[in-house]
Design a protein around this motif. Structure first.
Motif, PDB file in Angstrom:
ATOM      1  N   ALA A  25       0.798  -1.228   0.000  1.00  0.00           N
ATOM      2  CA  ALA A  25       0.000   0.000   0.000  1.00  0.00           C
ATOM      3  C   ALA A  25       0.829   1.277   0.000  1.00  0.00           C
ATOM      4  O   ALA A  25       0.301   2.357  -0.280  1.00  0.00           O
ATOM      5  CB  ALA A  25      -0.929   0.009   1.223  1.00  0.00           C
ATOM      6  N   LEU A  26       2.105   1.175   0.309  1.00  0.00           N
ATOM      7  CA  LEU A  26       2.959   2.359   0.374  1.00  0.00           C
ATOM      8  C   LEU A  26       4.154   2.274  -0.562  1.00  0.00           C
ATOM      9  O   LEU A  26       4.805   3.280  -0.807  1.00  0.00           O
ATOM     10  CB  LEU A  26       3.492   2.537   1.804  1.00  0.00           C
ATOM     11  CG  LEU A  26       2.467   2.717   2.911  1.00  0.00           C
ATOM     12  CD1 LEU A  26       3.159   2.687   4.275  1.00  0.00           C
ATOM     13  CD2 LEU A  26       1.693   4.015   2.735  1.00  0.00           C
ATOM     14  N   GLY A  27       4.443   1.128  -1.057  1.00  0.00           N
ATOM     15  CA  GLY A  27       5.731   0.899  -1.712  1.00  0.00           C
ATOM     16  C   GLY A  27       5.724   0.754  -3.192  1.00  0.00           C
ATOM     17  O   GLY A  27       4.924   1.383  -3.858  1.00  0.00           O
ATOM     18  N   PRO A  28       6.646  -0.073  -3.648  1.00  0.00           N
ATOM     19  CA  PRO A  28       7.317  -1.141  -2.894  1.00  0.00           C
ATOM     20  C   PRO A  28       8.418  -0.632  -1.963  1.00  0.00           C
ATOM     21  O   PRO A  28       9.380  -0.028  -2.403  1.00  0.00           O
ATOM     22  CB  PRO A  28       7.916  -2.037  -3.993  1.00  0.00           C
ATOM     23  CG  PRO A  28       8.151  -1.098  -5.145  1.00  0.00           C
ATOM     24  CD  PRO A  28       7.048  -0.090  -5.071  1.00  0.00           C
ATOM     25  N   VAL A  29       8.232  -0.892  -0.666  1.00  0.00           N
ATOM     26  CA  VAL A  29       9.211  -0.509   0.338  1.00  0.00           C
ATOM     27  C   VAL A  29       8.955  -1.342   1.585  1.00  0.00           C
ATOM     28  O   VAL A  29       7.830  -1.782   1.825  1.00  0.00           O
ATOM     29  CB  VAL A  29       9.098   1.005   0.669  1.00  0.00           C
ATOM     30  CG1 VAL A  29       7.793   1.309   1.391  1.00  0.00           C
ATOM     31  CG2 VAL A  29      10.289   1.493   1.471  1.00  0.00           C
ATOM     32  N   PHE A  30      10.017  -1.589   2.350  1.00  0.00           N
ATOM     33  CA  PHE A  30       9.883  -2.255   3.637  1.00  0.00           C
ATOM     34  C   PHE A  30      10.096  -1.228   4.741  1.00  0.00           C
ATOM     35  O   PHE A  30      10.737  -0.201   4.528  1.00  0.00           O
ATOM     36  CB  PHE A  30      10.916  -3.375   3.791  1.00  0.00           C
ATOM     37  CG  PHE A  30      10.713  -4.534   2.851  1.00  0.00           C
ATOM     38  CD1 PHE A  30       9.778  -5.519   3.138  1.00  0.00           C
ATOM     39  CD2 PHE A  30      11.469  -4.644   1.694  1.00  0.00           C
ATOM     40  CE1 PHE A  30       9.591  -6.590   2.283  1.00  0.00           C
ATOM     41  CE2 PHE A  30      11.294  -5.717   0.821  1.00  0.00           C
ATOM     42  CZ  PHE A  30      10.344  -6.696   1.126  1.00  0.00           C
ATOM     43  N   THR A  31       9.570  -1.507   5.922  1.00  0.00           N
ATOM     44  CA  THR A  31       9.810  -0.611   7.055  1.00  0.00           C
ATOM     45  C   THR A  31      10.512  -1.310   8.214  1.00  0.00           C
ATOM     46  O   THR A  31      11.153  -0.655   9.029  1.00  0.00           O
ATOM     47  CB  THR A  31       8.486   0.000   7.561  1.00  0.00           C
ATOM     48  OG1 THR A  31       7.540  -1.043   7.809  1.00  0.00           O
ATOM     49  CG2 THR A  31       7.923   0.973   6.524  1.00  0.00           C
ATOM     50  N   ALA A  32      10.394  -2.622   8.299  1.00  0.00           N
ATOM     51  CA  ALA A  32      11.075  -3.376   9.361  1.00  0.00           C
ATOM     52  C   ALA A  32      12.246  -4.172   8.815  1.00  0.00           C
ATOM     53  O   ALA A  32      13.328  -4.179   9.397  1.00  0.00           O
ATOM     54  CB  ALA A  32      10.092  -4.313  10.071  1.00  0.00           C
ATOM     55  N   MET A  33      12.054  -4.848   7.701  1.00  0.00           N
ATOM     56  CA  MET A  33      13.088  -5.715   7.118  1.00  0.00           C
ATOM     57  C   MET A  33      13.990  -4.883   6.214  1.00  0.00           C
ATOM     58  O   MET A  33      13.795  -4.811   4.991  1.00  0.00           O
ATOM     59  CB  MET A  33      12.432  -6.855   6.346  1.00  0.00           C
ATOM     60  CG  MET A  33      11.475  -7.667   7.195  1.00  0.00           C
ATOM     61  SD  MET A  33      10.621  -8.929   6.240  1.00  0.00           S
ATOM     62  CE  MET A  33       9.317  -9.388   7.366  1.00  0.00           C
ATOM     63  N   GLN A  34      14.962  -4.240   6.806  1.00  0.00           N
ATOM     64  CA  GLN A  34      15.771  -3.283   6.060  1.00  0.00           C
ATOM     65  C   GLN A  34      16.716  -3.930   5.059  1.00  0.00           C
ATOM     66  O   GLN A  34      17.247  -3.243   4.183  1.00  0.00           O
ATOM     67  CB  GLN A  34      16.550  -2.405   7.044  1.00  0.00           C
ATOM     68  CG  GLN A  34      15.665  -1.476   7.858  1.00  0.00           C
ATOM     69  CD  GLN A  34      14.878  -0.503   7.001  1.00  0.00           C
ATOM     70  OE1 GLN A  34      15.378   0.003   6.002  1.00  0.00           O
ATOM     71  NE2 GLN A  34      13.635  -0.231   7.389  1.00  0.00           N
TER      72      GLN A  34
END
Length: 235
Positions: free
Chosen positions: A32-41
């Motif tokens: 919904a925001l990415g493609p991007v991760f916020t925890a799995m860097q």
């Protein structure tokens, strides 16, 4: 010298619940925001590399924003929890309260925001930054708790230990012959369940804020529940 951390069921249950929250948050981040991760860097480091190389149609900016915000969260978490520990406060609670506040802020910021995969707007990236900061705090808390098999923000090590300590791997270093496999298995299932729930909610057409509301409620509840746990410290 680091004291042995308590592993009573209440603590394990709390960390497994937080693992499920990670799955939900990453589903929202990626879908919904990415493609991007916020925890799995690890994923963001690779996305950033691919974006810089201009290959794979992956923009570099969202990953860069998430990485920077995560670093700020980790620094803030380390400093706050160190201060809390020095003053005899429950440092685990400090991290959970900060995480809860950031997730609530992310939900409020994205309340009527339509999910968007590819080409996120500035508002999408603000939500991403808030979530990544929250996950930076979470990683500090998780590493300080150091509950074997439940790192809460990734399951690679949990899966490795689960398989290595199973009847197939038979590795005593991974707890073969003990009940540790139960906690590791639950961690993997929790991550899957959180990701599945998040994906289904995205598919149902929820806004970004609505998608993050369950995570905000659960983390806030976890922050309150920490009072029933023993004091955790590294003195």
């Amino acid at each position: 010298m680091k004291d042995a951390q308590p592993t009573r069921p209440s603590l394990a249950a709390l960390m497994i619940v937080l693992t499920a929250v990670t799955g939900l948050v990453e589903a929202v981040s990626l879908l919904a925001l990415g493609p991007v991760f916020t925890a799995m860097q690890t994923g963001n480091v690779l996305f950033l590399a691919f974006g810089v190389a201009r290959e794979g149609n992956l923009p570099a900016l969202p990953s860069a924003v998430s990485l920077l915000a995560f670093v700020l969260g980790a620094v803030g978490g380390a400093r706050l929890e160190s201060v809390a520990e020095a003053r005899g406060w429950r440092w685990m609670g400090i991290g959970l309260y900060a995480e809860a506040a950031l997730v609530v802020a992310a939900a409020a910021t994205g309340w009527d925001l339509v999910p968007r995969y590819g080409g996120p707007t500035a508002r999408h990236m603000v939500v991403t930054a808030l979530l990544a900061t929250a996950m930076g705090f979470r990683n500090v808390t998780s590493m300080r708790v150091d509950l074997p098999g439940v790192p809460t923000t990734l399951v690679t090590r949990s899966m490795t230990a689960l398989v290595g300590g199973s009847a197939l791997g038979r590795d005593a270093a991974f707890g073969y012959g003990t009940s540790g496999w139960v906690r590791r298995g639950l961690a993997v299932l929790a991550m899957f369940a959180g990701g599945l729930a998040g994906a289904l909610l995205v598919r149902a057409g929820w806004t970004v804020g609505e998608l993050l509301l369950p995570a905000a409620v659960v983390v806030s509840s976890a922050a309150l529940a920490h009072r029933r746990l023993p004091r955790l410290h590294t003195a």
